[in-house]
Structures are given as structure tokens and as C-alpha cells.
Design a protein around this motif. Structure first.
Motif, mmCIF file in Angstrom:
data_model
loop_
_atom_site.group_PDB
_atom_site.id
_atom_site.type_symbol
_atom_site.label_atom_id
_atom_site.label_comp_id
_atom_site.label_asym_id
_atom_site.label_seq_id
_atom_site.Cartn_x
_atom_site.Cartn_y
_atom_site.Cartn_z
ATOM 1 N N UNK A 143 0.850 -1.192 0.000
ATOM 2 C CA UNK A 143 0.000 0.000 0.000
ATOM 3 C C UNK A 143 0.882 1.236 0.000
ATOM 4 N N UNK A 144 0.538 2.172 -0.860
ATOM 5 C CA UNK A 144 1.137 3.499 -0.879
ATOM 6 C C UNK A 144 0.046 4.439 -1.350
ATOM 7 N N UNK A 145 0.273 5.705 -1.285
ATOM 8 C CA UNK A 145 -0.774 6.640 -1.655
ATOM 9 C C UNK A 145 -1.195 6.436 -3.109
ATOM 10 N N UNK A 146 -2.472 6.127 -3.297
ATOM 11 C CA UNK A 146 -3.019 5.923 -4.639
ATOM 12 C C UNK A 146 -2.808 4.549 -5.219
ATOM 13 N N UNK A 147 -2.299 3.597 -4.420
ATOM 14 C CA UNK A 147 -1.998 2.253 -4.939
ATOM 15 C C UNK A 147 -2.159 1.217 -3.836
ATOM 16 N N UNK A 148 -2.789 0.074 -4.184
ATOM 17 C CA UNK A 148 -2.933 -1.044 -3.261
ATOM 18 C C UNK A 148 -2.814 -2.345 -4.042
ATOM 19 N N UNK A 149 -2.139 -3.336 -3.442
ATOM 20 C CA UNK A 149 -1.926 -4.626 -4.097
ATOM 21 C C UNK A 149 -2.353 -5.751 -3.169
ATOM 22 N N UNK A 150 -3.221 -6.612 -3.670
ATOM 23 C CA UNK A 150 -3.676 -7.804 -2.960
ATOM 24 C C UNK A 150 -3.205 -9.035 -3.717
ATOM 25 N N UNK A 151 -3.034 -10.164 -2.986
ATOM 26 C CA UNK A 151 -2.666 -11.411 -3.657
ATOM 27 C C UNK A 151 -3.544 -12.553 -3.162
ATOM 28 N N UNK A 152 -3.633 -13.570 -4.003
ATOM 29 C CA UNK A 152 -4.414 -14.765 -3.716
ATOM 30 C C UNK A 152 -3.756 -15.931 -4.437
ATOM 31 N N UNK A 153 -3.645 -17.051 -3.730
ATOM 32 C CA UNK A 153 -3.241 -18.293 -4.377
ATOM 33 C C UNK A 153 -4.515 -19.106 -4.575
ATOM 34 N N UNK A 154 -4.940 -19.291 -5.840
ATOM 35 C CA UNK A 154 -6.202 -19.982 -6.097
ATOM 36 C C UNK A 154 -6.204 -21.410 -5.555
ATOM 37 N N UNK A 155 -7.337 -21.799 -4.987
ATOM 38 C CA UNK A 155 -7.545 -23.156 -4.503
ATOM 39 C C UNK A 155 -8.857 -23.697 -5.042
ATOM 40 N N UNK A 156 -9.084 -24.968 -4.832
ATOM 41 C CA UNK A 156 -10.334 -25.583 -5.281
ATOM 42 C C UNK A 156 -11.554 -24.911 -4.667
ATOM 43 N N UNK A 157 -11.404 -24.373 -3.458
ATOM 44 C CA UNK A 157 -12.535 -23.723 -2.795
ATOM 45 C C UNK A 157 -13.006 -22.471 -3.528
ATOM 46 N N UNK A 158 -12.227 -21.996 -4.506
ATOM 47 C CA UNK A 158 -12.589 -20.824 -5.301
ATOM 48 C C UNK A 158 -13.268 -21.211 -6.614
ATOM 49 N N UNK A 159 -13.406 -22.501 -6.889
ATOM 50 C CA UNK A 159 -13.887 -22.967 -8.189
ATOM 51 C C UNK A 159 -15.379 -22.780 -8.392
ATOM 52 N N UNK A 160 -15.733 -22.557 -9.641
ATOM 53 C CA UNK A 160 -17.126 -22.558 -10.081
ATOM 54 C C UNK A 160 -17.471 -23.971 -10.580
ATOM 55 N N UNK A 161 -18.683 -24.225 -11.054
ATOM 56 C CA UNK A 161 -19.053 -25.579 -11.477
ATOM 57 C C UNK A 161 -18.328 -26.096 -12.720
ATOM 58 N N UNK A 162 -17.630 -25.228 -13.461
ATOM 59 C CA UNK A 162 -16.962 -25.686 -14.686
ATOM 60 C C UNK A 162 -15.449 -25.841 -14.522
ATOM 61 N N UNK A 163 -14.968 -25.852 -13.277
ATOM 62 C CA UNK A 163 -13.578 -26.206 -13.020
ATOM 63 C C UNK A 163 -12.550 -25.109 -13.127
ATOM 64 N N UNK A 164 -12.955 -23.870 -12.881
ATOM 65 C CA UNK A 164 -11.995 -22.766 -12.832
ATOM 66 C C UNK A 164 -12.427 -21.797 -11.728
ATOM 67 N N UNK A 165 -11.569 -20.841 -11.422
ATOM 68 C CA UNK A 165 -11.872 -19.883 -10.361
ATOM 69 C C UNK A 165 -13.083 -19.043 -10.776
#
Length: 166
Positions: free
Chosen positions: A52-74
């Protein structure tokens, strides 16, 4: 046997109170440093504020199966949550004490499929324009090779925080 995942979170009122008494950048820095508890959404989806800095923010995520939709992707909602968080927090990082924001809209373009094989993704939010009552931000979702996976723009309404009661 099915797969399970367990998580817990702190009272979100702690964050709301802290946000109301701090400048946006200070609030986000305290959150990133772990001196404030993460919001419940961070635990349910399992993503983190990395920069985080003024005017900017960065988030991260490591995709897992718990993020999947019914067709097998996030699921696209996971993309949208990361992008909304990055764009919104980029705006929040510019706000003085006593000011808050809320998202008015979020426009997302999904460009690539994400699976567990994609690896960690980053949502990079930046403020494009800011006035007294509104701000415009964008966020890009990228993989480890900085390949663009999704893009979003968000308009945010800026408003004064009501005085604390009590």
C-alpha cells in the motif's frame, strides 16, 4: 469424503471504528502490518493486502479448489472481489482522516481462465482521478509473469465519516 476448510475472524466493528479515526493510508498500513485484524472477507476467500502506498494497493491470492465454479476454474466473483478490493483500497489510501468511500460501480473484464495451476495472482489497484466527491480507480489482475488475467474500473463516492457516538 468431502473436502473441508475452516477459518475464523475478528469482530468487524473493530475495523470500522479504526477506519473512522485514521487517515486511509495509515489505516491500510496498520491492516497490512497485522496491527489491526483483517476483515472477514479476507479469511473467507484467503487473500492478503501485500502493498500500500498513496493511490496504490496490491492484494494477492493463491487460487484453490474452494474458489472454483461448477466448470472447473476460479469463479468470476473471486476475480471481482480482488479487483474491487484493490481499486477501493487505492482510493482509501488517498483519503484524509474523517473521510470514507463506497464503491458506486465495478466494471470487470475477464481475460483469462484461472485455476490452481495459475499460481498466485495479484490485483494491483491505482487511482486514476479524484475529486472532492468521487474518485475513479482501476485494478489489474496479473499472474507471476505479469500476464493480464482481468481488468476493472470502479467509481467511488467520497463522503465525511459521521462523528462517533457516545
Amino acid at each position: 469424503m468431502g473436502r473441508t476448510r475452516t477459518y475464523q475472524w475478528e469482530d468487524p466493528a473493530i475495523l470500522a471504528e479504526a477506519a473512522g479515526r485514521m487517515a486511509g493510508i495509515d489505516f491500510l498500513r496498520e491492516l497490512k502490518a497485522g496491527r489491526l485484524p483483517g476483515p472477514p472477507i479476507n479469511y473467507s476467500i484467503d487473500f492478503t493486502l501485500d502493498e500500500v502506498e498513496s493511490g496504490r494497493a496490491v492484494f494477492s491470492l493463491t487460487p484453490g479448489e474452494e474458489h472454483y465454479n461448477p466448470i472447473g476454474s476460479v469463479h468470476g466473483g473471486i476475480f471481482a472481489t480482488l479487483l474491487d478490493s484493490a481499486a477501493g483500497c487505492a482510493v482509501q489510501s488517498t483519503l484524509p482522516k474523517g473521510m470514507a468511500y463506497t464503491s458506486l460501480d465495478l466494471t470487470v473484464k475477464f481475460l483469462r481462465r484461472i485455476t490452481v495451476d495459475t499460481g498466485t495472482v495479484r490485483a494491483i489497484g491505482t487511482v486514476l482521478s479524484q475529486g472532492r466527491q468521487t474518485a475513479l480507480a482501476q485494478a489489474q489482475l496479473v499472474d507471476a509473469s505479469d500476464r493480464l488475467l482481468a481488468h476493472a474500473t470502479s467509481s467511488c463516492m467520497l463522503f465525511p465519516v459521521p462523528p462517533a457516538q457516545g
